[in-house]
Design a protein around this motif. Structure first.
Motif, PDB file in Angstrom:
ATOM      1  N   LEU A 426      -5.067 -10.534  17.523  1.00  0.00           N
ATOM      2  CA  LEU A 426      -4.214 -11.779  17.812  1.00  0.00           C
ATOM      3  C   LEU A 426      -4.083 -12.125  19.347  1.00  0.00           C
ATOM      4  O   LEU A 426      -4.069 -13.425  19.876  1.00  0.00           O
ATOM      5  N   LEU A 427      -3.642 -10.917  20.055  1.00  0.00           N
ATOM      6  CA  LEU A 427      -3.212 -11.351  21.482  1.00  0.00           C
ATOM      7  C   LEU A 427      -4.408 -11.654  22.179  1.00  0.00           C
ATOM      8  O   LEU A 427      -4.453 -12.393  23.112  1.00  0.00           O
ATOM      9  N   ARG A 428      -5.624 -11.251  21.977  1.00  0.00           N
ATOM     10  CA  ARG A 428      -6.882 -11.725  22.572  1.00  0.00           C
ATOM     11  C   ARG A 428      -7.385 -12.907  22.336  1.00  0.00           C
ATOM     12  O   ARG A 428      -7.877 -13.758  23.228  1.00  0.00           O
ATOM     13  N   GLU A 432      -6.387 -19.707  19.883  1.00  0.00           N
ATOM     14  CA  GLU A 432      -5.760 -20.006  18.532  1.00  0.00           C
ATOM     15  C   GLU A 432      -4.512 -19.607  18.302  1.00  0.00           C
ATOM     16  O   GLU A 432      -3.503 -20.411  17.666  1.00  0.00           O
ATOM     17  N   PHE A 433      -3.689 -18.548  18.772  1.00  0.00           N
ATOM     18  CA  PHE A 433      -2.439 -18.218  18.838  1.00  0.00           C
ATOM     19  C   PHE A 433      -1.604 -18.262  20.102  1.00  0.00           C
ATOM     20  O   PHE A 433      -1.235 -17.254  20.949  1.00  0.00           O
ATOM     21  N   SER A 434      -1.527 -19.351  20.649  1.00  0.00           N
ATOM     22  CA  SER A 434      -0.901 -19.756  21.937  1.00  0.00           C
ATOM     23  C   SER A 434       0.564 -19.861  22.013  1.00  0.00           C
ATOM     24  O   SER A 434       1.187 -19.902  23.134  1.00  0.00           O
ATOM     25  N   SER A 435       1.338 -19.704  20.871  1.00  0.00           N
ATOM     26  CA  SER A 435       2.709 -19.976  20.646  1.00  0.00           C
ATOM     27  C   SER A 435       3.175 -18.380  21.514  1.00  0.00           C
ATOM     28  O   SER A 435       2.921 -17.307  21.373  1.00  0.00           O
ATOM     29  N   GLU A 436       4.220 -18.789  22.681  1.00  0.00           N
ATOM     30  CA  GLU A 436       4.776 -17.785  23.474  1.00  0.00           C
ATOM     31  C   GLU A 436       5.375 -16.679  22.384  1.00  0.00           C
ATOM     32  O   GLU A 436       5.558 -15.551  22.586  1.00  0.00           O
ATOM     33  N   SER A 437       6.232 -17.249  21.658  1.00  0.00           N
ATOM     34  CA  SER A 437       6.917 -16.458  20.868  1.00  0.00           C
ATOM     35  C   SER A 437       6.097 -15.563  20.010  1.00  0.00           C
ATOM     36  O   SER A 437       6.382 -14.278  19.559  1.00  0.00           O
ATOM     37  N   LEU A 470      -3.098  -5.882  29.635  1.00  0.00           N
ATOM     38  CA  LEU A 470      -2.968  -6.309  31.059  1.00  0.00           C
ATOM     39  C   LEU A 470      -2.859  -7.652  31.547  1.00  0.00           C
ATOM     40  O   LEU A 470      -2.257  -8.131  32.429  1.00  0.00           O
ATOM     41  N   ASP A 471      -3.716  -8.720  30.210  1.00  0.00           N
ATOM     42  CA  ASP A 471      -3.718  -9.933  30.503  1.00  0.00           C
ATOM     43  C   ASP A 471      -2.267 -10.427  30.325  1.00  0.00           C
ATOM     44  O   ASP A 471      -1.795 -11.535  30.759  1.00  0.00           O
ATOM     45  N   VAL A 472      -1.563  -9.523  29.441  1.00  0.00           N
ATOM     46  CA  VAL A 472      -0.135  -9.964  28.980  1.00  0.00           C
ATOM     47  C   VAL A 472       0.602  -9.768  30.125  1.00  0.00           C
ATOM     48  O   VAL A 472       1.525 -10.747  30.393  1.00  0.00           O
ATOM     49  N   VAL A 473       0.439  -8.671  30.953  1.00  0.00           N
ATOM     50  CA  VAL A 473       1.328  -8.388  32.159  1.00  0.00           C
ATOM     51  C   VAL A 473       1.199  -9.693  33.198  1.00  0.00           C
ATOM     52  O   VAL A 473       2.101  -9.766  33.884  1.00  0.00           O
ATOM     53  N   LYS A 474      -0.150 -10.062  33.157  1.00  0.00           N
ATOM     54  CA  LYS A 474      -0.478 -11.202  34.179  1.00  0.00           C
ATOM     55  C   LYS A 474       0.243 -12.520  33.768  1.00  0.00           C
ATOM     56  O   LYS A 474       0.728 -13.153  34.681  1.00  0.00           O
ATOM     57  N   ALA A 475       0.218 -12.889  32.597  1.00  0.00           N
ATOM     58  CA  ALA A 475       0.522 -14.254  32.342  1.00  0.00           C
ATOM     59  C   ALA A 475       1.691 -14.568  31.243  1.00  0.00           C
ATOM     60  O   ALA A 475       1.937 -15.750  30.955  1.00  0.00           O
ATOM     61  N   ARG A 479       9.874 -10.997  28.640  1.00  0.00           N
ATOM     62  CA  ARG A 479       9.954  -9.982  27.741  1.00  0.00           C
ATOM     63  C   ARG A 479       8.773  -9.386  27.145  1.00  0.00           C
ATOM     64  O   ARG A 479       8.671  -8.170  26.872  1.00  0.00           O
ATOM     65  N   ALA A 480       7.629 -10.180  27.267  1.00  0.00           N
ATOM     66  CA  ALA A 480       6.366  -9.671  26.640  1.00  0.00           C
ATOM     67  C   ALA A 480       5.713  -8.716  27.961  1.00  0.00           C
ATOM     68  O   ALA A 480       5.048  -7.644  27.417  1.00  0.00           O
ATOM     69  N   ARG A 481       5.912  -9.162  29.205  1.00  0.00           N
ATOM     70  CA  ARG A 481       5.349  -8.300  30.060  1.00  0.00           C
ATOM     71  C   ARG A 481       5.990  -6.808  30.133  1.00  0.00           C
ATOM     72  O   ARG A 481       5.150  -5.692  30.269  1.00  0.00           O
ATOM     73  N   GLU A 482       7.360  -6.838  29.889  1.00  0.00           N
ATOM     74  CA  GLU A 482       7.901  -5.771  30.029  1.00  0.00           C
ATOM     75  C   GLU A 482       7.602  -4.689  28.786  1.00  0.00           C
ATOM     76  O   GLU A 482       7.244  -3.538  29.166  1.00  0.00           O
ATOM     77  N   LYS A 483       7.384  -5.071  27.678  1.00  0.00           N
ATOM     78  CA  LYS A 483       6.969  -4.234  26.467  1.00  0.00           C
ATOM     79  C   LYS A 483       5.604  -3.841  26.692  1.00  0.00           C
ATOM     80  O   LYS A 483       5.060  -2.710  26.503  1.00  0.00           O
ATOM     81  N   ALA A 484       4.585  -4.876  27.193  1.00  0.00           N
ATOM     82  CA  ALA A 484       3.506  -4.403  27.746  1.00  0.00           C
ATOM     83  C   ALA A 484       3.345  -3.309  28.637  1.00  0.00           C
ATOM     84  O   ALA A 484       2.436  -2.126  28.432  1.00  0.00           O
ATOM     85  N   ARG A 485       4.197  -3.270  29.706  1.00  0.00           N
ATOM     86  CA  ARG A 485       4.071  -2.330  30.568  1.00  0.00           C
ATOM     87  C   ARG A 485       4.497  -0.878  30.054  1.00  0.00           C
ATOM     88  O   ARG A 485       3.930   0.094  30.524  1.00  0.00           O
ATOM     89  N   ARG A 486       5.509  -1.044  29.251  1.00  0.00           N
ATOM     90  CA  ARG A 486       6.026   0.239  28.604  1.00  0.00           C
ATOM     91  C   ARG A 486       4.866   0.946  27.642  1.00  0.00           C
ATOM     92  O   ARG A 486       4.563   1.981  27.607  1.00  0.00           O
TER      93      ARG A 486
END
Length: 530
Positions: A426-428, A432-437, A470-475, A479-486
């Motif tokens: 889904l994240l990739r 298709e799933f552009s909703s931020e939430s 890593l793409d999540v951390v960049k863009a 909130r999503a970036r913080e959890k992706a880092r963890r």
């Protein structure tokens, strides 16, 4: 000889005629206990008796429970065709030379039963099941709070008020979507008019002024009428009256009105059942009504509608359960009464509105650990993950997945069902799933799955999670970036968070160790590359 022959033939004919006369009287078990006629389509009810199916339908529609010769009253809650008896009746008709029974006419049966009900007393209201009454004793100890959710949106503060640490984990792990608390089915109406006025016997009245007991009694009288048209007009009136007026919703949600409304939820007439269910949705919008409605024994009827009701009725039933599930005191009771499996089925195969409301009902119900355990034991993990590929409901389904991932049992079931690969996929697929939430919730679910799980690391590497995170951390959002880092730190190991900032762009090339060298930090420990 000829005379003897004629006499013998006469005696044979006489015997056949005598035999046929005896067989004209069918066995008593072939006769419907209500009409005393040979049954065309016999069916067995919950209490064990067999009736003509049309008689059962009429009795259920009228809320009538006849007194049988032995003094008992049948239970019409479950109806099963009696194919063996039907075959026996047909065989008896062939052997006896009797005519096979013809299909009964509903209107004629209805007239007969109305006459029967008039001679034996008024129509009986449906009874609350004993098990349900015992269950709801625990709910009765919690008084309703007079506070309206009708115009509010979902947010972490008003949905996650539980004091348990596990519920707090869910609240922190699940960024909520900006869904209004009103069910989807509340946004439209199938009634003839959406005006804020309705027609009574006295004329046109404004719904804001409906607070008197006389109006309550007016609705109840019409809903208990034997005339189906009267019933239909009553529930349409009630639906329109409670649609826009909070005052009317509070004033009309009495025990007697709910009892009358319950009777119409079982109606075989689409307009009656649909508008009765929609009116119940409107009444449930008031927070002070939610526990009262569950206490009245409405949930089993809503579940029956989800299983076999009309399409629009099912939409409203899903919306009503969603609305009732917003109240914390109702969540466990709704799960115990058996709503989870029908909601899961509706989520997979219902209309767009019923799927949306079923997903949100499941989300709120799975905030309670006992309901999460039930959903997992129903084997729903794989089905829910499969629905993440459906863009129409994925945003809501991922909320349920987040709740399930918060517990050990749910986490294990989701990992078994290949949840990591599904969520990373889904994240990739950002297009298709552009909703931020939705993306935030996918990362939150992965974060919950990674908690104290060595198995997660291998599955994440197989799914290529590091590159996607890593793409999540960049863009993505903060909130999503913080959890992706963890998650990335967890994949690397505890030393990643002990020795300073990581150059995330270097992670994919040489692992965390080389990334640290780029920012001038060195470690003597061995490093594991992604």
């Amino acid at each position: 000889m000829g005379g003897n022959g004629k006499h013998r033939r006469w005696r044979i004919s006489f015997r056949r005629s005598s035999s046929a006369a005896v067989k004209k009287e069918p066995p008593q078990e072939f006769l419907c206990p209500i009409t005393n006629s040979l049954m065309f389509n016999p069916a067995v009810v919950s209490s064990g008796q067999t009736f003509e199916r049309v008689c059962i339908d009429v009795c259920r529609d009228l809320g009538f429970s006849p007194t049988l010769p032995d003094g008992s009253r049948p239970d019409f809650s479950t109806v099963i065709p009696n194919l063996a008896l039907k075959t026996a009746i047909i065989s008896w008709c062939s052997e006896s030379g009797s005519e096979r029974p013809s299909p009964p006419v509903y209107s004629e049966i209805e007239s007969s039963i109305r006459s029967l009900s008039g001679s034996t007393g008024t129509l009986e209201s449906p009874k609350i099941r004993v098990s349900e009454r015992e269950l709801l004793k625990g709910v009765a100890g919690n008084p309703p709070i007079l506070y309206s959710h009708a115009a509010t949106d979902l947010n972490p503060r008003n949905l996650h008020s539980s004091s348990s640490s596990e519920e707090s984990v869910i609240a922190n792990a699940t960024p909520l979507l900006p869904f209004a608390t009103r069910p989807s089915c509340f946004s439209y109406s199938s009634s003839p008019s959406t005006s804020s006025e309705f027609i009574t016997d006295e004329g046109v009245s404004n719904v804001a002024s409906i607070s008197s007991s006389s109006e309550d009694e007016n609705f109840i009288t019409k809903m208990r009428s034997l005339d189906v048209y009267e019933q239909e007009q009553a529930v349409i009136q009630l639906r329109k009256t409670t649609r826009t007026s909070e005052e009317a919703r509070t004033a009309l949600c009495s025990e007697r009105l709910l009892l009358a409304l319950k009777q119409l939820l079982n109606s075989r007439y689409a307009a009656v059942q649909t508008n009765a269910t929609a009116a119940l949705v409107n009444l449930s919008l008031e927070k002070g009504n939610k526990v009262r409605i569950v206490r009245a024994g409405v949930v089993p009827l809503l579940i029956d509608i989800l299983k076999s009701g009309y399409d629009e009725s099912r939409e409203h039933a899903a919306g009503a359960i969603f609305s009732l599930a917003l109240e914390d005191d109702n969540k466990t009771a709704i799960g115990v009464l058996g709503a989870l499996q029908p909601l899961l089925h509706e989520l997979r195969s219902g209309t767009r509105r019923s799927r949306h409301d079923s997903a949100l009902a499941l989300y709120h119900l799975t905030l309670v650990q006992s309901n999460r355990a039930k959903v997992i034991r129903l084997g729903a993990a794989g089905a829910l993950l499969g629905l993440l590929k459906d863009t129409d409901v994925a945003a809501r389904v991922v909320l349920v997945v987040c709740n399930l991932a918060a517990g050990d049992e749910g986490r294990a079931a989701l990992l078994d069902a290949n949840a990591v690969d599904c969520l990373v996929g889904l994240l990739r697929n950002r297009a298709e799933f552009s909703s931020e939430s939705t993306r935030e919730n996918c990362v939150a679910a992965l974060h919950s799955l990674s908690d104290r799980s060595l198995r997660f690391k291998g599955l994440a590497r197989d799914a290529g999670a590091a590159e996607v995170l890593l793409d999540v951390v960049k863009a993505d959002s903060e909130r999503a970036r913080e959890k992706a880092r963890r998650i990335l730190e967890g994949l690397r190991g505890p030393e990643a968070s002990e020795e300073g900032e990581v150059d995330w762009e270097a992670v994919m090339k040489g692992g965390v160790t080389q990334a640290r060298h780029r920012v001038g930090k060195s470690s003597g420990r061995n490093s594991t590359e992604f």
